[in-house]
Design a protein around this motif. Structure first.
Motif, short mmCIF file in Angstrom:
data_model
loop_
_atom_site.label_atom_id
_atom_site.label_comp_id
_atom_site.label_asym_id
_atom_site.label_seq_id
_atom_site.Cartn_x
_atom_site.Cartn_y
_atom_site.Cartn_z
N ALA A 205 0.85 -1.20 0.00
CA ALA A 205 0.00 0.00 0.00
C ALA A 205 0.88 1.25 0.00
N LEU A 206 2.01 1.22 0.73
CA LEU A 206 2.90 2.39 0.76
C LEU A 206 3.46 2.67 -0.63
N CYS A 207 3.79 1.59 -1.37
CA CYS A 207 4.23 1.75 -2.77
C CYS A 207 3.11 2.37 -3.60
N PHE A 208 1.96 1.75 -3.50
CA PHE A 208 0.79 2.18 -4.29
C PHE A 208 0.49 3.66 -4.06
N TYR A 209 0.35 4.05 -2.79
CA TYR A 209 -0.05 5.44 -2.50
C TYR A 209 1.00 6.44 -2.98
N GLN A 210 2.28 6.12 -2.79
CA GLN A 210 3.32 7.07 -3.22
C GLN A 210 3.37 7.16 -4.74
N LYS A 211 3.14 6.02 -5.39
CA LYS A 211 3.16 6.02 -6.86
C LYS A 211 2.06 6.92 -7.43
N ILE A 212 0.93 7.00 -6.71
CA ILE A 212 -0.17 7.81 -7.26
C ILE A 212 -0.21 9.22 -6.68
N GLY A 213 0.85 9.61 -5.93
CA GLY A 213 0.96 11.03 -5.58
C GLY A 213 0.87 11.37 -4.10
N PHE A 214 0.62 10.39 -3.23
CA PHE A 214 0.57 10.70 -1.80
C PHE A 214 1.99 10.91 -1.26
N LYS A 215 2.10 11.79 -0.24
CA LYS A 215 3.38 12.00 0.44
C LYS A 215 3.27 11.47 1.86
N LEU A 216 4.40 10.91 2.36
CA LEU A 216 4.45 10.49 3.76
C LEU A 216 4.54 11.75 4.61
N VAL A 217 3.66 11.89 5.62
CA VAL A 217 3.73 13.11 6.44
C VAL A 217 3.98 12.83 7.92
N ALA A 218 3.72 11.61 8.39
CA ALA A 218 3.98 11.33 9.81
C ALA A 218 4.03 9.83 10.05
N ILE A 219 4.79 9.48 11.08
CA ILE A 219 4.75 8.11 11.59
C ILE A 219 4.23 8.20 13.02
N HIS A 220 3.15 7.50 13.28
CA HIS A 220 2.59 7.48 14.63
C HIS A 220 3.02 6.16 15.28
N ASN A 221 4.10 6.26 16.06
CA ASN A 221 4.71 5.04 16.61
C ASN A 221 3.83 4.38 17.66
N ASP A 222 3.74 3.06 17.54
CA ASP A 222 3.10 2.22 18.56
C ASP A 222 1.62 2.50 18.80
N THR A 223 0.96 3.13 17.84
CA THR A 223 -0.46 3.43 18.04
C THR A 223 -1.35 2.20 17.89
N ILE A 224 -0.80 1.15 17.26
CA ILE A 224 -1.63 -0.04 17.01
C ILE A 224 -1.98 -0.78 18.30
N LYS A 225 -1.14 -0.61 19.33
CA LYS A 225 -1.45 -1.24 20.63
C LYS A 225 -2.84 -0.81 21.11
N ALA A 226 -3.08 0.49 21.05
CA ALA A 226 -4.38 1.02 21.50
C ALA A 226 -5.49 0.56 20.57
N SER A 227 -5.20 0.53 19.24
CA SER A 227 -6.23 0.07 18.29
C SER A 227 -6.59 -1.38 18.57
N ARG A 228 -5.57 -2.18 18.93
CA ARG A 228 -5.79 -3.61 19.17
C ARG A 228 -6.66 -3.85 20.40
#
Ligand SMILES: CC(C)(COP(=O)(O)OP(=O)(O)OC[C@H]1O[C@@H](n2cnc3c(N)ncnc32)[C@H](O)[C@@H]1OP(=O)(O)O)[C@@H](O)C(=O)NCCC(=O)NCCS
Length: 125
Positions: free
Chosen positions: A76-99
């Motif tokens: 997905a990171l490849c796909f989104y960047q290929k079509i023009g999206f830019k990386l703007v932030a990394i939210h570290n360890d947020t998946i723990k709370a989502s889980r």
């Protein structure tokens, strides 16, 4: 946390067969893509669904279209960047709370990479 049944979206169809779905929400000039699924890889379904949301966001005078994906989802990171999206932030360890809210989120994701972080991408309109 989103209630999927309350989100707006677009469905891609091949004849009468659904082959893709994108859902989004618009709040205060920001359009968030909440989910994107293409059932037939590499046929332009994903990028056309994104285009439909970009066109809509432009009509609604949004200032950006953004989304998060998880650190393991390198495709997905490849796909989104290929079509023009830019990386703007990394939210570290947020998946723990989502889980805690959604225990079905696996510990290991694509390529057995531990699912830990959310990566935020955007296109400014
Ligand atoms: C990511 C996803 C939406 C891509 O959909 P798709 O219909 O295959 O995308 P498209 O055919 O429009 O591809 C557009 C471009 O991205 C490239 N691309 C798509 N998936 C890619 C991948 N996994 N790795 C590298 N490039 C990729 C395509 O090759 C294409 O490039 P091209 O224009 O040079 O040919 C699809 O693989 C999917 O549903 N994945 C599972 C769910 C998911 O991860 N959703 C996103 C999480 S938020």
């Amino acid at each position: 946390l989103h209630h999927a049944e309350k989100l707006s979206g677009f469905v891609a169809v091949n004849g009468r067969q659904p082959v893709g779905l994108i859902t989004y929400t618009i709040e205060g000039g920001d359009c968030e893509i909440v989910s994107l699924d293409s059932l037939e890889a590499g046929k332009g379904i994903g990028s056309n669904l994104i285009k439909a949301v970009l066109d809509l966001a432009r009509d609604k005078r949004c200032i950006r279209v953004w989304l998060v994906t998880t650190n393991d989802n390198t495709g997905a990171l490849c796909f989104y960047q290929k079509i023009g999206f830019k990386l703007v932030a990394i939210h570290n360890d947020t998946i723990k709370a989502s889980r805690r809210l959604k225990p079905t989120i696996p510990e290991l994701g694509y390529d057995d990479i531990p699912v830990r972080d959310e990566i935020e991408l955007e296109i400014k309109i």
